[in-house]
Design a protein around this motif. Structure first.
Motif, PDB file in Angstrom:
ATOM      1  N   SER A  95      61.642 -34.824  56.997  1.00 54.71           N
ATOM      2  CA  SER A  95      61.925 -36.667  57.044  1.00 54.71           C
ATOM      3  C   SER A  95      63.090 -36.676  55.549  1.00 54.71           C
ATOM      4  O   SER A  95      64.642 -36.713  56.026  1.00 54.71           O
ATOM      5  CB  SER A  95      61.324 -37.629  57.127  1.00 54.71           C
ATOM      6  OG  SER A  95      60.864 -38.101  58.016  1.00 54.71           O
ATOM      7  N   LYS A  96      63.487 -35.675  54.867  1.00 61.65           N
ATOM      8  CA  LYS A  96      64.333 -35.847  54.036  1.00 61.65           C
ATOM      9  C   LYS A  96      65.299 -34.988  53.998  1.00 61.65           C
ATOM     10  O   LYS A  96      66.280 -35.446  53.699  1.00 61.65           O
ATOM     11  CB  LYS A  96      63.304 -35.484  52.147  1.00 61.65           C
ATOM     12  CG  LYS A  96      64.447 -35.405  50.912  1.00 61.65           C
ATOM     13  CD  LYS A  96      63.892 -35.219  49.399  1.00 61.65           C
ATOM     14  CE  LYS A  96      64.634 -35.557  48.777  1.00 61.65           C
ATOM     15  NZ  LYS A  96      64.191 -35.175  47.403  1.00 61.65           N
TER      16      LYS A  96
ATOM     17  N   THR B 229      63.167 -31.905  65.904  1.00 57.90           N
ATOM     18  CA  THR B 229      61.484 -31.553  66.004  1.00 57.90           C
ATOM     19  C   THR B 229      61.068 -31.019  67.736  1.00 57.90           C
ATOM     20  O   THR B 229      61.952 -31.363  68.376  1.00 57.90           O
ATOM     21  CB  THR B 229      60.279 -33.139  66.335  1.00 57.90           C
ATOM     22  OG1 THR B 229      60.914 -33.605  65.330  1.00 57.90           O
ATOM     23  CG2 THR B 229      59.446 -32.059  66.351  1.00 57.90           C
TER      24      THR B 229
ATOM     25  N   GLU C  53      50.386 -31.334  56.560  1.00 60.89           N
ATOM     26  CA  GLU C  53      50.920 -32.043  57.240  1.00 60.89           C
ATOM     27  C   GLU C  53      52.123 -32.976  57.808  1.00 60.89           C
ATOM     28  O   GLU C  53      52.957 -32.708  57.893  1.00 60.89           O
ATOM     29  CB  GLU C  53      50.336 -31.696  58.823  1.00 60.89           C
ATOM     30  CG  GLU C  53      49.777 -30.707  59.501  1.00 60.89           C
ATOM     31  CD  GLU C  53      47.926 -30.416  58.827  1.00 60.89           C
ATOM     32  OE1 GLU C  53      48.069 -31.148  58.004  1.00 60.89           O
ATOM     33  OE2 GLU C  53      48.012 -29.528  59.035  1.00 60.89           O
ATOM     34  N   ASN C  54      51.336 -33.764  56.517  1.00 64.45           N
ATOM     35  CA  ASN C  54      52.229 -35.012  56.084  1.00 64.45           C
ATOM     36  C   ASN C  54      53.144 -34.707  55.451  1.00 64.45           C
ATOM     37  O   ASN C  54      54.227 -35.033  55.549  1.00 64.45           O
ATOM     38  CB  ASN C  54      51.458 -36.090  55.729  1.00 64.45           C
ATOM     39  CG  ASN C  54      51.694 -37.498  55.909  1.00 64.45           C
ATOM     40  OD1 ASN C  54      52.997 -38.030  56.297  1.00 64.45           O
ATOM     41  ND2 ASN C  54      51.642 -38.501  54.628  1.00 64.45           N
ATOM     42  N   ALA C  55      53.253 -34.086  54.637  1.00 67.83           N
ATOM     43  CA  ALA C  55      53.882 -33.189  53.006  1.00 67.83           C
ATOM     44  C   ALA C  55      54.618 -32.492  53.605  1.00 67.83           C
ATOM     45  O   ALA C  55      56.089 -32.931  53.366  1.00 67.83           O
ATOM     46  CB  ALA C  55      53.032 -32.551  52.099  1.00 67.83           C
TER      47      ALA C  55
ATOM     48  N   THR D 195      46.596 -33.088  52.955  1.00 64.41           N
ATOM     49  CA  THR D 195      47.773 -33.622  53.920  1.00 64.41           C
ATOM     50  C   THR D 195      49.117 -32.818  54.223  1.00 64.41           C
ATOM     51  O   THR D 195      49.867 -33.883  53.839  1.00 64.41           O
ATOM     52  CB  THR D 195      47.655 -35.018  53.170  1.00 64.41           C
ATOM     53  OG1 THR D 195      48.300 -34.801  51.403  1.00 64.41           O
ATOM     54  CG2 THR D 195      46.660 -35.733  52.924  1.00 64.41           C
TER      55      THR D 195
ATOM     56  N   SER E  86      55.125 -25.710  62.069  1.00 61.60           N
ATOM     57  CA  SER E  86      54.399 -26.307  61.414  1.00 61.60           C
ATOM     58  C   SER E  86      54.263 -24.940  60.723  1.00 61.60           C
ATOM     59  O   SER E  86      53.789 -25.163  59.391  1.00 61.60           O
ATOM     60  CB  SER E  86      54.346 -27.100  61.658  1.00 61.60           C
ATOM     61  OG  SER E  86      55.117 -28.019  61.477  1.00 61.60           O
TER      62      SER E  86
ATOM     63  N   ARG F 273      67.796 -37.305  56.506  1.00 59.25           N
ATOM     64  CA  ARG F 273      68.093 -37.454  55.687  1.00 59.25           C
ATOM     65  C   ARG F 273      69.203 -37.767  54.772  1.00 59.25           C
ATOM     66  O   ARG F 273      70.522 -38.222  55.387  1.00 59.25           O
ATOM     67  CB  ARG F 273      66.865 -38.600  54.732  1.00 59.25           C
ATOM     68  CG  ARG F 273      67.654 -40.219  54.367  1.00 59.25           C
ATOM     69  CD  ARG F 273      66.183 -40.968  54.176  1.00 59.25           C
ATOM     70  NE  ARG F 273      65.460 -40.545  52.654  1.00 59.25           N
ATOM     71  CZ  ARG F 273      64.101 -39.927  53.253  1.00 59.25           C
ATOM     72  NH1 ARG F 273      64.219 -40.172  54.644  1.00 59.25           N
ATOM     73  NH2 ARG F 273      63.255 -39.406  52.192  1.00 59.25           N
TER      74      ARG F 273
ATOM     75  N   GLN G  20      56.091 -33.065  57.015  1.00 58.92           N
ATOM     76  CA  GLN G  20      57.062 -34.374  57.698  1.00 58.92           C
ATOM     77  C   GLN G  20      57.988 -34.989  56.966  1.00 58.92           C
ATOM     78  O   GLN G  20      59.002 -35.479  57.318  1.00 58.92           O
ATOM     79  CB  GLN G  20      55.770 -35.207  58.385  1.00 58.92           C
ATOM     80  CG  GLN G  20      55.106 -33.988  60.124  1.00 58.92           C
ATOM     81  CD  GLN G  20      54.199 -34.894  60.555  1.00 58.92           C
ATOM     82  OE1 GLN G  20      53.583 -36.591  60.267  1.00 58.92           O
ATOM     83  NE2 GLN G  20      53.099 -34.937  61.511  1.00 58.92           N
ATOM     84  N   GLN G  21      57.181 -35.099  55.418  1.00 54.16           N
ATOM     85  CA  GLN G  21      57.806 -36.244  54.970  1.00 54.16           C
ATOM     86  C   GLN G  21      59.649 -35.148  54.425  1.00 54.16           C
ATOM     87  O   GLN G  21      60.294 -35.845  54.011  1.00 54.16           O
ATOM     88  CB  GLN G  21      57.389 -36.386  54.159  1.00 54.16           C
ATOM     89  CG  GLN G  21      56.327 -37.284  54.007  1.00 54.16           C
ATOM     90  CD  GLN G  21      55.200 -38.054  52.513  1.00 54.16           C
ATOM     91  OE1 GLN G  21      55.364 -37.282  51.869  1.00 54.16           O
ATOM     92  NE2 GLN G  21      53.948 -38.757  52.877  1.00 54.16           N
ATOM     93  N   LEU G  22      58.781 -33.549  53.519  1.00 53.15           N
ATOM     94  CA  LEU G  22      59.526 -32.890  54.000  1.00 53.15           C
ATOM     95  C   LEU G  22      61.074 -32.573  54.939  1.00 53.15           C
ATOM     96  O   LEU G  22      62.259 -32.986  54.079  1.00 53.15           O
ATOM     97  CB  LEU G  22      59.310 -31.953  53.069  1.00 53.15           C
ATOM     98  CG  LEU G  22      60.010 -30.135  52.364  1.00 53.15           C
ATOM     99  CD1 LEU G  22      60.168 -31.069  51.494  1.00 53.15           C
ATOM    100  CD2 LEU G  22      59.034 -29.493  52.064  1.00 53.15           C
TER     101      LEU G  22
END
Length: 182
Positions: A74-75, A91, A66-68, A64, A50, A78, A70-72
């Motif tokens: 996840s995208k 992961t 780390e959250n960004a 934020t 990461s 998907r 994780q969202q990337l």
């Protein structure tokens, strides 16, 4: 190459693209998502931390970040799942891994083909060397990683691949000469 087994094709030798096994382009729009694809695809089945993703993709990371990331991720998961390739982004502490064979990535397939061509030339088979180099060069669709030139991590890799492309052209010329094609 068995695309049904591989699932998707990660194309880095030109504009960054991800193509499903059916040949349909998958929506990997945006520099950060494309950068994530590149970082994971250049070393499939190896963990990219990461911290490395953050360093490569964010010049001025938000609080934020780390959250960004994780969202990337996840995208991307998907997009791949909708394209018929679920479970390809794994992961694995301390980061993420692209669970694909090396041949799913055009840049890595290119390197293998050039190596195979050199081996064929070294073994005295210039005809096979020409075929392999032509197959390798046929993977190129434009400037490697040119659409991600703003990201510093792409420059050394783009330069390395471009040098290998030029060496492949030279190898093809040498093999043509060895075959009497002056």
């Amino acid at each position: 190459r068995d695309t049904a087994r591989i699932g998707v094709d990660y194309r880095l030798l030109g504009p960054v693209e991800v193509v499903s096994a059916t040949g349909a382009p998958l929506p990997v729009a945006g520099a950060k998502l494309q950068g994530l694809v590149v970082l994971l695809a250049l070393d499939p089945r190896s963990t990219v931390s990461s911290a490395r993703l953050i360093d490569a993709l964010y010049n001025d990371p938000p609080a934020t970040v780390e959250n960004a990331v994780q969202q990337l991720v996840s995208k991307l998961r998907r997009v791949l799942a909708e394209g018929g390739a679920p479970g390809r982004v794994v992961t694995r502490p301390p980061g993420y891994c692209l669970d694909e064979p090396r041949d799913a990535v055009d840049a890595l397939r290119f390197e293998r083909l050039v190596g195979d061509a050199r081996a064929a030339a070294g073994a005295g088979d210039p005809s096979r060397a020409v075929l392999l180099v032509e197959e390798a060069l046929g993977l190129w669709r434009g400037g490697v990683l040119a659409d991600l030139a703003d990201y510093g991590f792409t420059r050394p890799e783009a330069a390395r691949l471009e040098e290998l492309r030029l060496a492949a052209v030279e190898a093809r010329i040498e093999a043509d000469l060895a075959l009497g094609r002056h």
